[in-house]
Design a protein around this motif. Structure first.
Motif, PDB file in Angstrom:
ATOM      1  N   ALA A 168      -7.469   5.024  14.458  1.00  0.00           N
ATOM      2  CA  ALA A 168      -8.578   5.217  13.533  1.00  0.00           C
ATOM      3  C   ALA A 168      -9.496   4.008  13.614  1.00  0.00           C
ATOM      4  N   PRO A 169     -10.756   4.170  13.240  1.00  0.00           N
ATOM      5  CA  PRO A 169     -11.644   3.005  13.171  1.00  0.00           C
ATOM      6  C   PRO A 169     -11.175   2.034  12.089  1.00  0.00           C
ATOM      7  N   ILE A 170     -11.581   0.789  12.206  1.00  0.00           N
ATOM      8  CA  ILE A 170     -11.235  -0.249  11.229  1.00  0.00           C
ATOM      9  C   ILE A 170     -12.525  -0.710  10.563  1.00  0.00           C
ATOM     10  N   THR A 171     -12.532  -0.712   9.217  1.00  0.00           N
ATOM     11  CA  THR A 171     -13.718  -1.127   8.487  1.00  0.00           C
ATOM     12  C   THR A 171     -13.352  -2.154   7.424  1.00  0.00           C
ATOM     13  N   ALA A 172     -14.374  -2.807   6.910  1.00  0.00           N
ATOM     14  CA  ALA A 172     -14.177  -3.803   5.853  1.00  0.00           C
ATOM     15  C   ALA A 172     -13.805  -3.167   4.520  1.00  0.00           C
ATOM     16  N   ARG A 173     -13.934  -1.860   4.421  1.00  0.00           N
ATOM     17  CA  ARG A 173     -13.585  -1.154   3.184  1.00  0.00           C
ATOM     18  C   ARG A 173     -12.156  -0.638   3.183  1.00  0.00           C
ATOM     19  N   ASP A 174     -11.460  -0.741   4.320  1.00  0.00           N
ATOM     20  CA  ASP A 174     -10.101  -0.228   4.415  1.00  0.00           C
ATOM     21  C   ASP A 174      -9.157  -0.985   3.490  1.00  0.00           C
ATOM     22  N   ALA A 192      -1.558 -17.851   0.053  1.00  0.00           N
ATOM     23  CA  ALA A 192      -1.888 -18.956   0.955  1.00  0.00           C
ATOM     24  C   ALA A 192      -3.267 -18.737   1.556  1.00  0.00           C
ATOM     25  N   PRO A 193      -3.970 -19.804   1.897  1.00  0.00           N
ATOM     26  CA  PRO A 193      -5.302 -19.631   2.497  1.00  0.00           C
ATOM     27  C   PRO A 193      -5.227 -18.993   3.877  1.00  0.00           C
ATOM     28  N   GLY A 194      -6.277 -18.257   4.225  1.00  0.00           N
ATOM     29  CA  GLY A 194      -6.328 -17.632   5.544  1.00  0.00           C
ATOM     30  C   GLY A 194      -5.495 -16.366   5.628  1.00  0.00           C
ATOM     31  N   ARG A 195      -5.497 -15.782   6.814  1.00  0.00           N
ATOM     32  CA  ARG A 195      -4.714 -14.569   7.042  1.00  0.00           C
ATOM     33  C   ARG A 195      -3.256 -14.908   7.297  1.00  0.00           C
ATOM     34  N   PRO A 229     -13.914  -2.701  19.022  1.00  0.00           N
ATOM     35  CA  PRO A 229     -14.968  -3.714  18.926  1.00  0.00           C
ATOM     36  C   PRO A 229     -15.499  -3.870  17.504  1.00  0.00           C
ATOM     37  N   GLU A 230     -15.280  -2.832  16.670  1.00  0.00           N
ATOM     38  CA  GLU A 230     -15.746  -2.910  15.286  1.00  0.00           C
ATOM     39  C   GLU A 230     -14.910  -3.864  14.433  1.00  0.00           C
ATOM     40  N   ALA A 231     -13.704  -4.234  14.935  1.00  0.00           N
ATOM     41  CA  ALA A 231     -12.806  -5.107  14.174  1.00  0.00           C
ATOM     42  C   ALA A 231     -13.183  -6.569  14.397  1.00  0.00           C
ATOM     43  N   THR A 232     -14.330  -6.956  13.872  1.00  0.00           N
ATOM     44  CA  THR A 232     -14.804  -8.331  13.995  1.00  0.00           C
ATOM     45  C   THR A 232     -13.987  -9.243  13.080  1.00  0.00           C
ATOM     46  N   PRO A 233     -14.049 -10.540  13.264  1.00  0.00           N
ATOM     47  CA  PRO A 233     -13.340 -11.447  12.353  1.00  0.00           C
ATOM     48  C   PRO A 233     -13.696 -11.212  10.887  1.00  0.00           C
ATOM     49  N   GLN A 234     -14.954 -10.914  10.612  1.00  0.00           N
ATOM     50  CA  GLN A 234     -15.370 -10.678   9.237  1.00  0.00           C
ATOM     51  C   GLN A 234     -14.733  -9.404   8.679  1.00  0.00           C
ATOM     52  N   VAL A 235     -14.678  -8.349   9.502  1.00  0.00           N
ATOM     53  CA  VAL A 235     -14.055  -7.103   9.074  1.00  0.00           C
ATOM     54  C   VAL A 235     -12.563  -7.313   8.830  1.00  0.00           C
ATOM     55  N   LEU A 236     -11.908  -8.027   9.718  1.00  0.00           N
ATOM     56  CA  LEU A 236     -10.471  -8.272   9.555  1.00  0.00           C
ATOM     57  C   LEU A 236     -10.188  -9.137   8.336  1.00  0.00           C
ATOM     58  N   ASP A 237     -11.041 -10.113   8.061  1.00  0.00           N
ATOM     59  CA  ASP A 237     -10.871 -10.936   6.864  1.00  0.00           C
ATOM     60  C   ASP A 237     -10.934 -10.072   5.604  1.00  0.00           C
ATOM     61  N   ALA A 238     -11.916  -9.156   5.569  1.00  0.00           N
ATOM     62  CA  ALA A 238     -12.070  -8.285   4.407  1.00  0.00           C
ATOM     63  C   ALA A 238     -10.875  -7.348   4.259  1.00  0.00           C
ATOM     64  N   PHE A 239     -10.419  -6.798   5.375  1.00  0.00           N
ATOM     65  CA  PHE A 239      -9.268  -5.889   5.368  1.00  0.00           C
ATOM     66  C   PHE A 239      -8.029  -6.621   4.856  1.00  0.00           C
ATOM     67  N   HIS A 240      -7.807  -7.821   5.350  1.00  0.00           N
ATOM     68  CA  HIS A 240      -6.662  -8.609   4.914  1.00  0.00           C
ATOM     69  C   HIS A 240      -6.722  -8.868   3.414  1.00  0.00           C
ATOM     70  N   GLN A 241      -7.882  -9.221   2.924  1.00  0.00           N
ATOM     71  CA  GLN A 241      -8.035  -9.485   1.496  1.00  0.00           C
ATOM     72  C   GLN A 241      -7.792  -8.226   0.671  1.00  0.00           C
ATOM     73  N   ASN A 242      -8.294  -7.103   1.149  1.00  0.00           N
ATOM     74  CA  ASN A 242      -8.098  -5.839   0.430  1.00  0.00           C
ATOM     75  C   ASN A 242      -6.621  -5.497   0.311  1.00  0.00           C
ATOM     76  N   LEU A 243      -5.865  -5.777   1.364  1.00  0.00           N
ATOM     77  CA  LEU A 243      -4.438  -5.458   1.361  1.00  0.00           C
ATOM     78  C   LEU A 243      -3.621  -6.443   0.538  1.00  0.00           C
ATOM     79  N   TYR A 244      -3.814  -7.726   0.784  1.00  0.00           N
ATOM     80  CA  TYR A 244      -2.873  -8.716   0.269  1.00  0.00           C
ATOM     81  C   TYR A 244      -3.412  -9.617  -0.836  1.00  0.00           C
ATOM     82  N   GLY A 245      -4.707  -9.541  -1.095  1.00  0.00           N
ATOM     83  CA  GLY A 245      -5.278 -10.360  -2.149  1.00  0.00           C
ATOM     84  C   GLY A 245      -4.697 -10.111  -3.533  1.00  0.00           C
TER      85      GLY A 245
END
Length: 242
Positions: free
Chosen positions: A70-76, A136-139, A154-170
């Protein structure tokens, strides 16, 4: 290959046995695939242990390194996976089922219980993930290990992955829901405790105490406790197969 497509999402799944259905979520974080159930990290493999009595459904989670994509987005976030899980049940025309999940499967289960609780007969959470204390700070290292396996994204940019990580584990706790929600769950649950940093015992214990209808197994991973846990899980699922 047993797959279904929904828009630009492809989910691979397999079925084992016959009977009242159980949807299962394997361990290994975002690298959760059917194959993980056969590894030593999964002391109880529901695709073999439960198939004699139940219809066991297992899947490769999206982008887990298996056959689901599936595509990866910052909203996931957790809701994204829940959408996949509900779509799979709809595809299989399953109106009501049990849930069995280990590790990240506990968070998948909690998210499912929040979405359509009437579709879930009972749930077994084996060593659910969670966090005690501040983030902890960072991913996390495990998230980064998953990100390194991504191909053709290619859509999984560092910014998108940062947002995804925060959505999951924040959010902390068990990540997908908060304590207030857990205290309202009426679905019968069975919790098998975790005992390490990723699956803290205090998280398992607190979840079991918060759940209004819950049984708790503090030891289960080997020897006599493991054998007893297998028996108890089957009894629990049979009891609530309605």
């Amino acid at each position: 290959m047993p797959t279904f497509r929904q828009g630009d999402v492809t989910i691979y799944y397999e079925e084992f046995g016959r009977g009242f259905p159980i949807l299962t979520f394997a361990p290994a974080g975002l690298q959760s695939t059917i194959e993980v159930w056969s590894r030593p990290a999964a002391p109880i493999n529901p695709t073999t242990e439960l198939a004699a009595r139940f219809r066991v459904i297992a899947l490769d989670q999206r982008n887990a390194g298996g056959r689901s994509h599936a595509p990866i987005t910052a909203r996931d976030g957790w809701h994204t996976y829940t959408g996949d899980h509900l779509a799979l049940l709809d595809h299989l025309r399953i109106e009501r089922c049990h849930l069995y999940g280990q590790c990240i499967g506990g968070s998948f289960i909690m998210s499912m219980l929040k979405a359509p609780p009437q579709r879930i007969a009972s749930a077994v959470l084996a060593q659910p993930i969670g966090r005690v204390g501040a983030m902890a700070p960072g991913r996390s290292a495990r998230f980064n290990a998953w990100a390194e396996t991504l191909k053709d994204h290619p859509e999984a940019t560092p910014q998108v992955l940062d947002a995804f990580h925060q959505n999951l584990y924040g959010p902390g706790f068990v990540y997908s829901v908060d304590r207030a929600f857990v205290s309202t769950v009426q679905t019968p649950c069975l919790v098998l405790a975790g005992n390490d940093e990723a699956h803290p015992f205090p998280i398992s214990e607190e979840v079991a105490k918060l759940l209004p209808t819950c049984e708790f197994i503090p030891e289960w991973k080997q020897g006599a406790p493991l054998a007893a846990a297998k028996v108890r899980i089957k009894e629990f699922l049979v009891k609530h197969s309605r």
